[in-house]
Design an enzyme around this catalytic site. Sequence first.
Site, PDB file in Angstrom:
ATOM      1  N   ARG A   1       0.838  -1.208   0.000  1.00  0.00           N
ATOM      2  CA  ARG A   1       0.000   0.000   0.000  1.00  0.00           C
ATOM      3  C   ARG A   1       0.874   1.261   0.000  1.00  0.00           C
ATOM      4  O   ARG A   1       0.545   2.250  -0.657  1.00  0.00           O
ATOM      5  CB  ARG A   1      -0.955  -0.012   1.201  1.00  0.00           C
TER       6      ARG A   1
ATOM      7  N   LYS B   1      -2.670   7.063   1.163  1.00  0.00           N
ATOM      8  CA  LYS B   1      -2.383   7.348   2.566  1.00  0.00           C
ATOM      9  C   LYS B   1      -1.284   8.407   2.597  1.00  0.00           C
ATOM     10  O   LYS B   1      -0.101   8.111   2.785  1.00  0.00           O
ATOM     11  CB  LYS B   1      -1.974   6.049   3.287  1.00  0.00           C
TER      12      LYS B   1
ATOM     13  N   ARG C   1       9.848  18.554  -8.300  1.00  0.00           N
ATOM     14  CA  ARG C   1      11.083  18.278  -9.049  1.00  0.00           C
ATOM     15  C   ARG C   1      12.292  18.920  -8.385  1.00  0.00           C
ATOM     16  O   ARG C   1      13.422  18.540  -8.651  1.00  0.00           O
ATOM     17  CB  ARG C   1      10.955  18.797 -10.491  1.00  0.00           C
TER      18      ARG C   1
ATOM     19  N   GLU D   1     -16.082   6.248   5.878  1.00  0.00           N
ATOM     20  CA  GLU D   1     -15.198   5.613   6.862  1.00  0.00           C
ATOM     21  C   GLU D   1     -15.081   6.549   8.050  1.00  0.00           C
ATOM     22  O   GLU D   1     -15.731   7.593   8.091  1.00  0.00           O
ATOM     23  CB  GLU D   1     -13.822   5.321   6.248  1.00  0.00           C
TER      24      GLU D   1
HETATM   25  N1  PXG Z   1      -9.058   4.780   7.229  1.00  0.00           N
HETATM   26  C1  PXG Z   1      -8.137   5.755   7.388  1.00  0.00           C
HETATM   27  C2  PXG Z   1      -8.421   7.104   6.882  1.00  0.00           C
HETATM   28  C3  PXG Z   1      -6.921   5.462   8.028  1.00  0.00           C
HETATM   29  O1  PXG Z   1      -6.003   6.406   8.183  1.00  0.00           O
HETATM   30  C4  PXG Z   1      -7.683   3.178   8.345  1.00  0.00           C
HETATM   31  C5  PXG Z   1      -8.855   3.524   7.675  1.00  0.00           C
HETATM   32  C6  PXG Z   1      -7.485   1.750   8.766  1.00  0.00           C
HETATM   33  O2  PXG Z   1      -6.541   1.126   7.918  1.00  0.00           O
HETATM   34  P1  PXG Z   1      -5.639  -0.096   8.414  1.00  0.00           P
HETATM   35  O3  PXG Z   1      -4.807  -0.430   7.246  1.00  0.00           O
HETATM   36  O4  PXG Z   1      -4.827   0.423   9.582  1.00  0.00           O
HETATM   37  O5  PXG Z   1      -6.559  -1.170   8.800  1.00  0.00           O
HETATM   38  C7  PXG Z   1      -6.684   4.155   8.516  1.00  0.00           C
HETATM   39  C8  PXG Z   1      -5.389   3.841   9.181  1.00  0.00           C
HETATM   40  C9  PXG Z   1      -4.353   6.540  14.662  1.00  0.00           C
HETATM   41  C10 PXG Z   1      -4.065   6.420  13.218  1.00  0.00           C
HETATM   42  O6  PXG Z   1      -3.503   7.100  15.383  1.00  0.00           O
HETATM   43  C11 PXG Z   1      -4.756   5.551  12.439  1.00  0.00           C
HETATM   44  C12 PXG Z   1      -4.513   5.420  11.075  1.00  0.00           C
HETATM   45  C13 PXG Z   1      -3.551   6.217  10.534  1.00  0.00           C
HETATM   46  C14 PXG Z   1      -2.858   7.111  11.319  1.00  0.00           C
HETATM   47  C15 PXG Z   1      -3.087   7.218  12.674  1.00  0.00           C
HETATM   48  O7  PXG Z   1      -5.426   6.094  15.080  1.00  0.00           O
HETATM   49  N2  PXG Z   1      -5.292   4.509  10.402  1.00  0.00           N
END
Ligand code: PXG
Length: 293
Positions: free
Chosen positions: A52, A151, A105, A184
């Site tokens: 990812r 992300k 760049r 979400e």
């Molecule tokens: N949606 C978003 C927008 C995320 O940032 C998830 C879903 C869950 O994805 P995963 O791959 O972890 O199952 C995320 C990921 C925190 C924190 O401190 C959480 C995320 C990213 C940064 C910080 O809770 N989650």
Amino acid sequence: MGEWVYLNGEFVRKNEAKISVFDHGFLYGDGVFEGIRAYGGRVFRLQSHLQRLWESAKAIALKIPLSKEKLTEKVLESLRKNKLKDAYIRLVVSRGEGDLGLDPRKCPHPQIIIITDKISIYPEELYEKGLEIAVVSTRRNIPSTLNPRIKSLNYLNNILAKIEANLQGLPEAIMLNKDGYVAECTGDNIFIVEGEILVTPPIWVGALKGITRDVVIELAQKEGISVQERTFAPAALYASDECFLTGTAAEVIPVTKVDGRTIGNGIAGPITKRLIKKFRELTKKEGTLIYNN
Ligand code: PXG
């Protein structure tokens, strides 16, 4: 927190782990990241997280200056150096130093950072009682502007929603897409249970393709629970029998109140509990070994 941070190709002490004010990750949120976990000496779904990360980087035309194999080694080395078995791993790739203009760049050296930390998680009782959360007014970015699949270091959309939840005294926010469908939460994906069926919004609605989401879909299918990826509005969520969130930090956590409406019986439902159990079993037995002993 782990004492050693991987930065600029070497391990430095955390109080010396500083980046330039000219790094476009800082100036513009120009970069990508991953949040990964290790359980009992094994990194959970490391290759999926790296995959990812590479996809996010590709979407913003950022070349990661290490191979996946090398980065895997560096992640494992970070954990060993910090003597961690259970940990949260934050992997950041920023555009690197440039001038004050936007132009990527002008940033010839992307920066890779690996921070390891103890995990801070919700108290165990909430995995029985469930969370109370709310639908907030901040809509999820539309995919044609900044795709939620990426992300990126640009998390203001999520932070604005988180602020709205916090102002209501709540730990998480449900975000809708521009058309009013549930997308979400700020750092978690969302599922509902309707009768015997598990439902989650498709990614195109405006959600991150969560690694935990994928694992839960796999586990549900193995359990003979039918899973549907389809859109639903807040009304369907209020009327659902169960609701839960998935994320690397939260794992699988029940939601028992949304916008003042009690979901199901107001406690973790049977399908949620089953999936929490299966998820925890999996994290104990699967993953990339950190220590070869
Ligand atoms: N949606 C978003 C927008 C995320 O940032 C998830 C879903 C869950 O994805 P995963 O791959 O972890 O199952 C995320 C990921 C925190 C924190 O401190 C959480 C995320 C990213 C940064 C910080 O809770 N989650």
